[in-house]
Design a protein around this motif. Structure first.
Motif, PDB file in Angstrom:
ATOM      1  N   GLU A   5       0.848  -1.188   0.000  1.00  0.00           N
ATOM      2  CA  GLU A   5       0.000   0.000   0.000  1.00  0.00           C
ATOM      3  C   GLU A   5       0.887   1.242   0.000  1.00  0.00           C
ATOM      4  O   GLU A   5       1.713   1.429   0.883  1.00  0.00           O
ATOM      5  N   THR A   6       0.706   2.092  -0.985  1.00  0.00           N
ATOM      6  CA  THR A   6       1.530   3.304  -1.084  1.00  0.00           C
ATOM      7  C   THR A   6       0.740   4.573  -0.774  1.00  0.00           C
ATOM      8  O   THR A   6       1.320   5.643  -0.634  1.00  0.00           O
ATOM      9  N   LYS A   7      -0.588   4.463  -0.714  1.00  0.00           N
ATOM     10  CA  LYS A   7      -1.399   5.627  -0.347  1.00  0.00           C
ATOM     11  C   LYS A   7      -2.673   5.148   0.338  1.00  0.00           C
ATOM     12  O   LYS A   7      -3.328   4.216  -0.112  1.00  0.00           O
ATOM     13  N   ALA A   8      -3.014   5.821   1.448  1.00  0.00           N
ATOM     14  CA  ALA A   8      -4.268   5.563   2.144  1.00  0.00           C
ATOM     15  C   ALA A   8      -4.732   6.883   2.731  1.00  0.00           C
ATOM     16  O   ALA A   8      -4.491   7.183   3.900  1.00  0.00           O
ATOM     17  N   GLU A   9      -5.388   7.686   1.897  1.00  0.00           N
ATOM     18  CA  GLU A   9      -5.854   9.012   2.306  1.00  0.00           C
ATOM     19  C   GLU A   9      -7.371   9.053   2.189  1.00  0.00           C
ATOM     20  O   GLU A   9      -7.906   9.082   1.082  1.00  0.00           O
ATOM     21  N   GLY A  10      -8.053   9.045   3.323  1.00  0.00           N
ATOM     22  CA  GLY A  10      -9.509   9.013   3.283  1.00  0.00           C
ATOM     23  C   GLY A  10      -9.975   7.735   2.603  1.00  0.00           C
ATOM     24  O   GLY A  10      -9.642   6.631   3.022  1.00  0.00           O
ATOM     25  N   LEU A  11     -10.728   7.871   1.524  1.00  0.00           N
ATOM     26  CA  LEU A  11     -11.208   6.712   0.784  1.00  0.00           C
ATOM     27  C   LEU A  11     -10.261   6.308  -0.346  1.00  0.00           C
ATOM     28  O   LEU A  11     -10.460   5.273  -0.978  1.00  0.00           O
ATOM     29  N   LYS A  12      -9.246   7.115  -0.586  1.00  0.00           N
ATOM     30  CA  LYS A  12      -8.333   6.861  -1.704  1.00  0.00           C
ATOM     31  C   LYS A  12      -7.281   5.827  -1.329  1.00  0.00           C
ATOM     32  O   LYS A  12      -6.702   5.884  -0.242  1.00  0.00           O
ATOM     33  N   LYS A 103      11.476  -6.425 -21.310  1.00  0.00           N
ATOM     34  CA  LYS A 103      12.136  -7.352 -20.397  1.00  0.00           C
ATOM     35  C   LYS A 103      11.118  -8.275 -19.741  1.00  0.00           C
ATOM     36  O   LYS A 103      11.382  -9.471 -19.575  1.00  0.00           O
ATOM     37  N   VAL A 104       9.969  -7.705 -19.406  1.00  0.00           N
ATOM     38  CA  VAL A 104       8.917  -8.530 -18.799  1.00  0.00           C
ATOM     39  C   VAL A 104       8.436  -9.584 -19.788  1.00  0.00           C
ATOM     40  O   VAL A 104       8.296 -10.762 -19.453  1.00  0.00           O
ATOM     41  N   LEU A 105       8.202  -9.184 -21.036  1.00  0.00           N
ATOM     42  CA  LEU A 105       7.707 -10.121 -22.032  1.00  0.00           C
ATOM     43  C   LEU A 105       8.729 -11.205 -22.361  1.00  0.00           C
ATOM     44  O   LEU A 105       8.380 -12.318 -22.754  1.00  0.00           O
ATOM     45  N   ARG A 106      10.011 -10.904 -22.180  1.00  0.00           N
ATOM     46  CA  ARG A 106      11.051 -11.907 -22.412  1.00  0.00           C
ATOM     47  C   ARG A 106      11.280 -12.758 -21.168  1.00  0.00           C
ATOM     48  O   ARG A 106      12.098 -13.675 -21.182  1.00  0.00           O
ATOM     49  N   GLY A 107      10.600 -12.418 -20.083  1.00  0.00           N
ATOM     50  CA  GLY A 107      10.757 -13.178 -18.847  1.00  0.00           C
ATOM     51  C   GLY A 107      12.007 -12.826 -18.081  1.00  0.00           C
ATOM     52  O   GLY A 107      12.474 -13.614 -17.256  1.00  0.00           O
ATOM     53  N   GLU A 108      12.536 -11.631 -18.318  1.00  0.00           N
ATOM     54  CA  GLU A 108      13.792 -11.225 -17.689  1.00  0.00           C
ATOM     55  C   GLU A 108      13.618 -10.168 -16.604  1.00  0.00           C
ATOM     56  O   GLU A 108      14.593  -9.737 -16.002  1.00  0.00           O
ATOM     57  N   GLY A 109      12.382  -9.732 -16.380  1.00  0.00           N
ATOM     58  CA  GLY A 109      12.186  -8.688 -15.382  1.00  0.00           C
ATOM     59  C   GLY A 109      10.898  -8.870 -14.615  1.00  0.00           C
ATOM     60  O   GLY A 109       9.965  -9.572 -15.056  1.00  0.00           O
ATOM     61  N   ASP A 110      10.836  -8.254 -13.413  1.00  0.00           N
ATOM     62  CA  ASP A 110       9.611  -8.287 -12.607  1.00  0.00           C
ATOM     63  C   ASP A 110       8.529  -7.453 -13.302  1.00  0.00           C
ATOM     64  O   ASP A 110       8.818  -6.456 -13.973  1.00  0.00           O
ATOM     65  N   PHE A 111       7.284  -7.859 -13.096  1.00  0.00           N
ATOM     66  CA  PHE A 111       6.156  -7.092 -13.639  1.00  0.00           C
ATOM     67  C   PHE A 111       5.579  -6.240 -12.522  1.00  0.00           C
ATOM     68  O   PHE A 111       5.096  -6.753 -11.513  1.00  0.00           O
ATOM     69  N   ARG A 112       5.614  -4.910 -12.718  1.00  0.00           N
ATOM     70  CA  ARG A 112       5.131  -3.969 -11.707  1.00  0.00           C
ATOM     71  C   ARG A 112       3.949  -3.169 -12.264  1.00  0.00           C
ATOM     72  O   ARG A 112       3.974  -2.729 -13.403  1.00  0.00           O
ATOM     73  N   PHE A 113       2.946  -3.001 -11.437  1.00  0.00           N
ATOM     74  CA  PHE A 113       1.854  -2.100 -11.806  1.00  0.00           C
ATOM     75  C   PHE A 113       1.184  -1.573 -10.539  1.00  0.00           C
ATOM     76  O   PHE A 113       1.387  -2.099  -9.439  1.00  0.00           O
ATOM     77  N   THR A 114       0.413  -0.501 -10.719  1.00  0.00           N
ATOM     78  CA  THR A 114      -0.194   0.190  -9.580  1.00  0.00           C
ATOM     79  C   THR A 114      -1.707   0.233  -9.730  1.00  0.00           C
ATOM     80  O   THR A 114      -2.235   0.512 -10.807  1.00  0.00           O
ATOM     81  N   LEU A 115      -2.415  -0.058  -8.638  1.00  0.00           N
ATOM     82  CA  LEU A 115      -3.869   0.082  -8.582  1.00  0.00           C
ATOM     83  C   LEU A 115      -4.208   1.371  -7.854  1.00  0.00           C
ATOM     84  O   LEU A 115      -3.674   1.637  -6.767  1.00  0.00           O
ATOM     85  N   SER A 116      -5.095   2.163  -8.449  1.00  0.00           N
ATOM     86  CA  SER A 116      -5.603   3.357  -7.784  1.00  0.00           C
ATOM     87  C   SER A 116      -7.125   3.251  -7.745  1.00  0.00           C
ATOM     88  O   SER A 116      -7.754   3.007  -8.775  1.00  0.00           O
TER      89      SER A 116
END
Length: 452
Positions: A5-12, A103-116
């Motif tokens: 968790e990178t943000k928890a402000e009110g309902l956000k 790099k992700v598609l070649r299987g050489e890197g971590d897959f990172r994404f953010t949910l807001s």
């Protein structure tokens, strides 16, 4: 998978998700193995294609499928595991760096994404037994029913062709073209239009000028549209109608008997009176329901005050503002004509949006706790009701709902709301108050907007 968790402000909320390259590789290996027996490649027997060769041929596309599956499934699972409910579809942000994505598609890197996303607010439901509702009820007098029956009889009255000049009560059949400043205007023309002189169906002053006309006669009728005329682009304007009289007919006897009822498909005049009374009761019942619902929602609105998801409010405000803007454009009016400003209107309609969102959340929570559900039969009845509103297009409308599940689901919300309102009315203090028809019917538009 790492969830932070990178943000928890009110309902956000903002959640960073990292799927390690090792996890991606394990999923890819499973996918390659599953596809091994299905892939047909020249030079290899079925099921004998080496995994290394499979990876070379399909690794990148399979990894893209895996990434899409993760993005599709993970948000729902993560939010559920956190014990939260998202107010709207979460926003997903992924890297825009092409090298990192590769790099992700070649299987050489971590897959990172953010949910807001914004969570639905938590609030305690309050006791409703203390809410007091005054239900306005109109006692329908017999003369009200008789007046409606006479109107029906008037519409069914027989007319006989007449050679002489038209008198008050006669029916004139005519073609006409309305003009303002010499230009024909939309909705101001008709062919073979029937008008009973003295019925008050047309603009004030129009019918009076038809007294004395004869079949075959042409006449110019000059009138002024009322200042409060419904089509605001015509309100207060002077118009000239070029009228061609095609026929004049005198009225027959006004009949209030079984023969009249039979013409309308009913067995007797008493049955007609019963049907008319039921129609009046239905009309007044809808107005009563609207006022009762308004009082109930006002009471709930006063009882609850909690933080609202901004995006839900923005979406609701956008819907309201689009409708308001369209109505202003169609009427040719401005905010100044409505004795306000755009800034003040935006402020007022945002408050209305907040009210609707707040009440929607409260009603949803009450309904869930009360076990309110919508059956397939109720949805089907709602679909058929929509179909009936488009005579002549029934099959097209029915096909639209059959092929568009989301359209059917859009009917669920108003049905659910009415069922929750019914549940609430069984828990609050409701007392009847006899009112006049005028008292019941006034301010209906304001009630509809606030109750919505």
């Amino acid at each position: 998978m790492q969830v932070t968790e990178t943000k928890a402000e009110g309902l956000k909320r903002e959640i960073e998700i990292v799927v390690p390259a090792s996890d991606l590789e394990a999923r890819l290996q499973t996918r390659l193995y599953e596809a091994k027996d299905q892939v047909k490649l020249k030079g290899f027997r079925p099921g004998k294609v080496p995994l290394a060769h499979m990876r070379k041929m399909y690794g990148r596309s399979f990894m893209a499928e895996i990434v899409n599956q993760i993005v599709s499934e993970t948000p729902r699972n993560v939010i559920a595991e956190r014990g939260e409910r998202s107010a709207m579809q979460p926003e997903i942000q992924m890297t825009e760096d092409e090298a990192e994505a590769e790099k992700v598609l070649r299987g050489e890197g971590d897959f990172r994404f953010t949910l807001s996303y914004e969570t639905l607010p938590s609030f305690e439901l309050k006791e409703t037994s203390g809410i007091k509702i005054e239900r306005p009820v109109v006692e329908i007098p017999e003369d009200e029913v008789e007046e409606q029956v006479k109107r029906i009889a008037e519409n069914a009255r027989a007319y006989e062709p007449k050679d002489g000049a038209a008198e008050n009560g006669d029916r004139v059949t005519m073609d006409f073209v309305g003009k303002i400043d010499g230009e024909a205007f939309q909705g101001g023309s008709a062919t073979d239009s029937n008008l009973v002189i003295g019925s008050g169906q047309f603009i004030p002053g129009f019918e009076d000028q038809l007294v004395g006309v004869k079949a075959g006669e042409e006449k110019q009728v000059e009138v002024n549209f009322p200042e409060d005329y419904g089509a605001t682009h015509l309100a207060g304007k002077a118009a000239v109608f070029d009228v061609t009289v095609k026929a004049v007919a005198a009225p027959g006897e006004l009949e209030l008997n079984d023969e009249l009822a039979k013409k309308l498909g009913l067995e007797s005049i008493e049955r007609l009176r019963t049907v008319v009374r039921e129609q009046i009761e239905s009309q007044f019942g809808m107005a009563t329901r609207q006022k009762v619902k308004r009082q109930l929602l006002d009471a709930l609105d006063a009882d609850y005050d909690f933080e609202l998801p901004e995006k839900l409010v923005e979406a609701e405000f956008g819907n309201i503002w689009t409708q308001v803007s369209r109505e202003l454009e169609q009427s040719g009016k401005s905010f100044e004509d409505e004795d306000t400003t755009e800034e003040k209107a935006r402020e007022d309609y945002r408050k209305l949006a907040e009210r609707r969102v707040r009440l929607g959340l409260v009603l949803s929570e009450i309904g869930e706790k009360a076990g309110v559900t919508i059956s397939d039969e109720e949805l089907q009845r709602a679909v058929l009701e929509q179909v009936r509103q488009y005579p002549g297009q029934e099959q097209q409308i029915y096909d639209y709902f059959r092929k568009t599940p989301e359209a059917v689901q859009s009917l669920r919300a108003p049905i659910y709301e009415e069922k929750v309102v019914d549940h609430l009315l069984s828990t609050v203090d409701v007392t009847d108050k006899t009112v006049t028809k005028e008292e019941l019917m006034k301010d209906d538009e304001e009630d509809e907007q606030a109750a919505a």
